[in-house]
Design a protein around this motif. Structure first.
Motif, mmCIF file in Angstrom:
data_model
loop_
_atom_site.group_PDB
_atom_site.id
_atom_site.type_symbol
_atom_site.label_atom_id
_atom_site.label_comp_id
_atom_site.label_asym_id
_atom_site.label_seq_id
_atom_site.Cartn_x
_atom_site.Cartn_y
_atom_site.Cartn_z
ATOM 1 N N GLU B 33 27.011 1.870 -47.043
ATOM 2 C CA GLU B 33 28.292 2.457 -47.239
ATOM 3 C C GLU B 33 28.503 4.016 -47.314
ATOM 4 N N GLU B 34 26.996 4.216 -48.228
ATOM 5 C CA GLU B 34 27.172 5.926 -48.491
ATOM 6 C C GLU B 34 26.595 6.361 -47.547
ATOM 7 N N LEU B 35 25.318 5.853 -46.188
ATOM 8 C CA LEU B 35 25.061 6.539 -45.559
ATOM 9 C C LEU B 35 25.244 6.724 -44.189
ATOM 10 N N GLU B 36 26.582 5.971 -43.540
ATOM 11 C CA GLU B 36 27.433 5.663 -42.806
ATOM 12 C C GLU B 36 28.595 7.272 -43.113
ATOM 13 N N ALA B 37 28.882 6.746 -44.123
ATOM 14 C CA ALA B 37 29.967 8.681 -44.633
ATOM 15 C C ALA B 37 28.693 9.375 -44.104
ATOM 16 N N ILE B 38 27.602 9.765 -44.566
ATOM 17 C CA ILE B 38 27.380 10.888 -44.839
ATOM 18 C C ILE B 38 26.644 11.149 -43.112
ATOM 19 N N LEU B 39 26.602 10.549 -42.317
ATOM 20 C CA LEU B 39 26.197 10.496 -41.263
ATOM 21 C C LEU B 39 27.009 10.468 -40.010
ATOM 22 N N ASP B 40 26.942 11.509 -38.617
ATOM 23 C CA ASP B 40 28.130 11.750 -37.983
ATOM 24 C C ASP B 40 27.975 11.058 -36.440
ATOM 25 N N LEU B 41 28.237 9.678 -36.604
ATOM 26 C CA LEU B 41 27.708 8.855 -35.566
ATOM 27 C C LEU B 41 28.443 8.707 -34.524
ATOM 28 N N ASP B 42 29.740 9.223 -34.264
ATOM 29 C CA ASP B 42 30.770 8.873 -33.340
ATOM 30 C C ASP B 42 30.514 10.010 -32.433
ATOM 31 N N VAL B 43 30.828 8.789 -31.265
ATOM 32 C CA VAL B 43 30.231 9.737 -29.819
ATOM 33 C C VAL B 43 30.840 9.585 -28.515
ATOM 34 N N THR B 44 32.218 9.722 -29.619
ATOM 35 C CA THR B 44 33.033 10.112 -28.354
ATOM 36 C C THR B 44 33.579 11.149 -27.863
ATOM 37 N N LYS B 45 33.366 12.342 -28.854
ATOM 38 C CA LYS B 45 33.561 13.932 -27.915
ATOM 39 C C LYS B 45 31.474 14.102 -28.024
ATOM 40 N N ALA B 46 31.526 14.906 -26.408
ATOM 41 C CA ALA B 46 30.450 15.571 -25.920
ATOM 42 C C ALA B 46 30.435 16.698 -27.512
ATOM 43 N N VAL B 47 28.795 17.074 -27.836
ATOM 44 C CA VAL B 47 28.679 17.700 -28.690
ATOM 45 C C VAL B 47 27.568 18.382 -27.981
ATOM 46 N N SER B 48 27.540 20.079 -28.285
ATOM 47 C CA SER B 48 26.623 21.227 -28.026
ATOM 48 C C SER B 48 25.394 20.578 -27.852
ATOM 49 N N ALA B 50 22.892 22.462 -29.811
ATOM 50 C CA ALA B 50 22.778 22.566 -30.956
ATOM 51 C C ALA B 50 23.463 21.440 -32.398
ATOM 52 N N GLU B 51 24.821 21.271 -32.034
ATOM 53 C CA GLU B 51 25.288 20.032 -32.750
ATOM 54 C C GLU B 51 24.818 18.798 -32.659
ATOM 55 N N LEU B 52 24.311 18.305 -31.349
ATOM 56 C CA LEU B 52 23.375 17.048 -31.325
ATOM 57 C C LEU B 52 21.981 17.759 -31.785
ATOM 58 N N GLU B 53 21.637 18.501 -32.282
ATOM 59 C CA GLU B 53 19.930 18.418 -32.929
ATOM 60 C C GLU B 53 19.803 18.466 -34.237
ATOM 61 N N ARG B 54 21.409 18.587 -35.021
ATOM 62 C CA ARG B 54 21.674 18.950 -36.066
ATOM 63 C C ARG B 54 21.582 17.351 -36.618
ATOM 64 N N CYS B 55 22.897 16.611 -35.944
ATOM 65 C CA CYS B 55 23.287 15.160 -36.085
ATOM 66 C C CYS B 55 21.533 14.480 -36.420
ATOM 67 N N VAL B 56 20.614 14.485 -35.024
ATOM 68 C CA VAL B 56 19.455 13.945 -34.825
ATOM 69 C C VAL B 56 18.181 14.057 -36.613
ATOM 70 N N ARG B 57 18.721 15.630 -36.140
ATOM 71 C CA ARG B 57 17.597 15.928 -37.615
ATOM 72 C C ARG B 57 18.374 15.068 -38.582
ATOM 73 N N GLN B 58 19.457 15.057 -39.379
ATOM 74 C CA GLN B 58 20.351 14.323 -40.112
ATOM 75 C C GLN B 58 19.961 12.507 -39.875
ATOM 76 N N VAL B 59 19.581 12.740 -38.788
ATOM 77 C CA VAL B 59 19.369 10.499 -38.462
ATOM 78 C C VAL B 59 17.920 9.990 -39.211
ATOM 79 N N LEU B 60 17.117 11.428 -38.675
ATOM 80 C CA LEU B 60 15.893 11.513 -38.850
ATOM 81 C C LEU B 60 15.001 11.615 -40.380
ATOM 82 N N GLN B 61 16.396 12.351 -41.059
ATOM 83 C CA GLN B 61 16.537 12.524 -42.476
ATOM 84 C C GLN B 61 16.581 11.167 -43.207
ATOM 85 N N TYR B 62 17.271 10.583 -42.763
ATOM 86 C CA TYR B 62 17.690 9.214 -44.153
ATOM 87 C C TYR B 62 16.780 7.669 -42.884
ATOM 88 N N SER B 63 16.223 8.313 -42.031
ATOM 89 C CA SER B 63 15.025 7.371 -41.180
ATOM 90 C C SER B 63 13.988 7.143 -42.258
#
Lengths: 481, 481
Positions: B33-48, B50-63
């Motif tokens: 539940e903590e991790l769900e709150a941290i990660l920005d996983l929603d895919v509905t709206k396209a991101v730039s 730079a933003e994608l890179e930020r999200c990916v790095r965050q996923v990898l940080q917690y992998s």
């Protein structure tokens, strides 16, 4: 030990880009024995990094550049570059998707993607799993249907169960036969239902076939409806099939491996009306949508069923005395133990493009297919096999000039049956186009051009493809056949 | 549409290297539940981008950084960098392995690797296929055994066949249960044979169990021997099992998914003596050897059997009127249709290292496991579960000081059963080590450290692992349990 593999990794992008550049051909075809003589494949002795690079480049030189627009041989094509980025990261992080502890973020990503996709397909309370391809997704479907009907099958097997039948259309994918064999039904348990001219399952025949088998005391277990047949791209009347399945209490599976991508566009989605009533669905984002191979989703309406059906509760992996909420250990839903994190590459694609971006790509793909269909209907020598187009498949013959004035009798069609593969051969050898051909039912060998999201194809490229077919078609002579 | 995915691809290596650097932790554990709150996983709206890179790095940080030496949680670890290079190229070339025309060089590479591996395993005239993992390789084995015994099963299914049994040891992998369910035998058709102290199947019990079932009119179909059990790494007495299988006419399968890698070294190979007599073998180079997930080989002694058993002769794909030798269209041997070119990454690893390089890595891995085993046998507070080591698995308890003077009665063992997971928790939360734990048979929860080729581990690193266990072990108090 040899060299430094990490240095090699830094060269991969350059090697790939050079081997997939605009000037590299689609294919440099060599016959198997010729190619065996050319390639240096022996692995007995270690080679230097430089020598390895030479060998790898040689392998790629004789491989097919599936990223080119003129690779139209299968129901996949180039990859979405964001998807490819995701695939590379997934490979580098080398993660197996069974427990939360080893794949925390990737587990949440799979769950998130499943939620998003289930909602897109109109299934509000469902479950799912990413599998290694459509054929294995179909195995999941049949196993789930059988378990739902006879939970005792898990422990006691098929021996004491009545004869169960799987209904599918004559144009559906062959994997249903492999499933019937593997899962112990036998291929004779597959009931083949006729299709109409457009390649859709005859709902009337389906209904009477189910009734007939019931009257004979057999158990109609599952209808395998198709949303996007392999060749014609036909979508069965899912609404009508849902009615029948509901009436008879039969499991409704929709093989939407190909056509499921149409759900991404509100302009296309209505073609699959009724899919929201299915008990299970398979969709391969690695086909039309351009996720790198493999990326296949299996969806099921009933929450909990996948786990109940497939779990083996291995003590060493799915311990119940872990320090976190073990409901997030999702691996026991799977028939696999180790499992790739295929959801991640799809997540990256989707995150980059959003619902709207994928919708646009869907519409563009359908538009380019329509353009192709229209162009073919107007071009001399080309003839469409079917008039209606539901998925971006265009099926047609090219009739060389010398054939056009002859009477279209049986012998003429036998010649056409040989002409199509001959044109394909000339197209391949000249690296102008790789296109599928096949006979279906009474139709003699014809071409299928199927369109995918990547690379994004322009109308002029479609005209070039048709021109190439025409040129090679005109080179065919009677003596060649 | 958004951004330029190709630019993103060029950043992947940098992202991976930074997220897997020496200073990044093995794991930053968060509860689901903590991790769900941290990660920005929603895919509905396209991101730039730079933003994608930020999200990916965050996923990898917690992998989990499975490439670190201290990731010893499973039977895989870091990847061979040459294998990873091969995986990246394979993803970029996005090729499906069914026909020669779309995968000419890759088809030859799969055939070459199969030849090389079959020879290594002592099978002179065999066949094989790369599959999506060991569990699916086992499905291939059971399907092949059943088809060999009753070819009619392909069309007629299991209904009219006698009861068939699968024999396996109590320490074998759980996938045999999933196979028994899926393929229609039912889990009750799996006969569990006791193991000895070292975790090897009791040959005497196997023999009498087969005899007993035959006397009762049932059909002993297959013995699933194990070369490298999941927890203890035990290798069954393959020579003796081969004798029994030959005597009773039972299919001998060897699950060498883990231990098969020992075949790479002439110093280790004799432990698997008798494997050359098996009817089928599965080996996962994605485990000990460090091929990126997935890379699993299924081998079968009889040439032609895989094709005869699994073919469905789909007209649209395996046309017989192609312009090249269609015996090189190998895809109809598979239960899959689309199939990844997993052989290519193994080929790159093997080509870079040669037989000798892989042999050295095998020996080093066994040596480091022996070092660990010896260190544990000498260290106060550590206790080995079994004395004999066949594969690089070391199984042991850590007994905190406060437990050492107490009497080892039932209650004491119940405490140890809780202490092991608690130490694991502390190790994980402090990111010092990820190590497996499990109970087996009457043994209460203990640790398993299993060693793999990559990264190449030094003795000092092993001592650090044991030190970390000791430190966390000493932090455990009765109040925590």
């Amino acid at each position: 030990m040899n060299g430094n593999g990490h240095t090699f990794l830094s060269k991969v992008l350059k090697i790939v880009e050079e081997q997939q550049s605009e000037v590299t051909p689609l294919i440099q075809f060599k016959h198997p024995e010729e190619l065996e003589a050319i390639l240096d494949l022996d692995v007995t002795k270690a080679v230097s990094d430089a020598e390895l690079e030479r060998c790898v480049r040689q392998v790629l030189q004789y491989s097919v550049n599936t990223s080119k627009a003129i690779f139209r041989n299968q129901l996949y094509g180039g990859t979405d570059p964001y998807g490819l980025s995701g695939a590379w990261i997934a490979e580098a992080f080398n993660t197996s998707q069974y427990t939360f502890e080893v794949a925390p973020a990737f587990t949440l990503i799979e769950l998130k993607m499943l939620q998003h996709i289930l909602k897109l397909f109109g299934i509000l309370e469902g479950d799912g799993i990413f599998t290694p391809g459509g054929s294995i997704s179909l195995l999941y479907a049949v196993v789930a249907a059988r378990f739902k009907a006879y939970p005792g099958v898990k422990s006691q097997g098929m021996r004491n169960l009545p004869e169960m039948l799987l209904f599918t259309s004559e144009d559906s994918h062959y994997s249903i036969k492999k499933a019937a064999h593997w899962l112990g039904f036998g291929t004779e348990s597959v009931r083949i239902i006729k299709t109409n001219n457009q390649g859709q399952m005859s709902v009337k025949e389906l209904c009477s076939a189910i009734q007939r088998e019931r009257d004979l005391g057999r158990i109609p277990l599952m209808v395998n409806a198709t949303a996007g047949t392999t060749v014609f791209g036909a979508i069965d009347d899912l609404e009508a099939i849902a009615e029948i399945c509901q009436k008879f209490g039969v499991w409704m599976h929709v093989d939407a491996c190909w056509g499921g991508s149409l759900m991404l566009s509100s302009n296309q989605r209505s073609k699959l009306k009724g899919i929201e009533r299915a008990d299970s669905i398979s969709w391969n984002p690695h086909k039309m949508t351009g996720a790198p191979l493999q990326c296949s989703v299996f969806m099921v309406r009933m929450r909990g069923l996948l786990h109940e059906c497939n779990s083996a509760s291995a003590q060493y992996l799915f311990q119940q005395d872990k320090f976190y909420d073990v409901r997030y250990d999702t691996g026991d839903k799977s028939v696999q133990c180790g499992r790739k994190i295929d959801a991640f590459k799809l997540w990256m694609m989707w995150k980059a493009r959003g619902d709207a971006g994928l919708s646009k790509l869907t519409d563009h793909t359908m538009n380019i297919a329509s353009f192709c269909q229209n162009a073919i209907s107007e071009k001399p020598g080309f003839r469409l096999v079917t008039g209606v187009m539901q998925c971006p498949n265009v099926c047609f013959w090219y009739i060389p000039t010398f054939m056009r004035e002859r009477q279209e009798d049986e012998q003429w069609w036998e010649l056409m049956h040989k002409i199509t593969p001959k044109i394909k051969e000339l197209l391949t050898l000249s690296s102008q186009l790789m296109v599928a051909y096949t006979p279906v039912r009474h139709y003699k060998n014809f071409f299928r051009l199927a369109f995918t999201f990547h690379p994004v194809i322009q109308e002029s490229q479609v005209l070039d493809m048709l021109l190439a077919i025409e040129e090679c078609g005109e080179k065919v002579t009677l003596q060649m056949l």
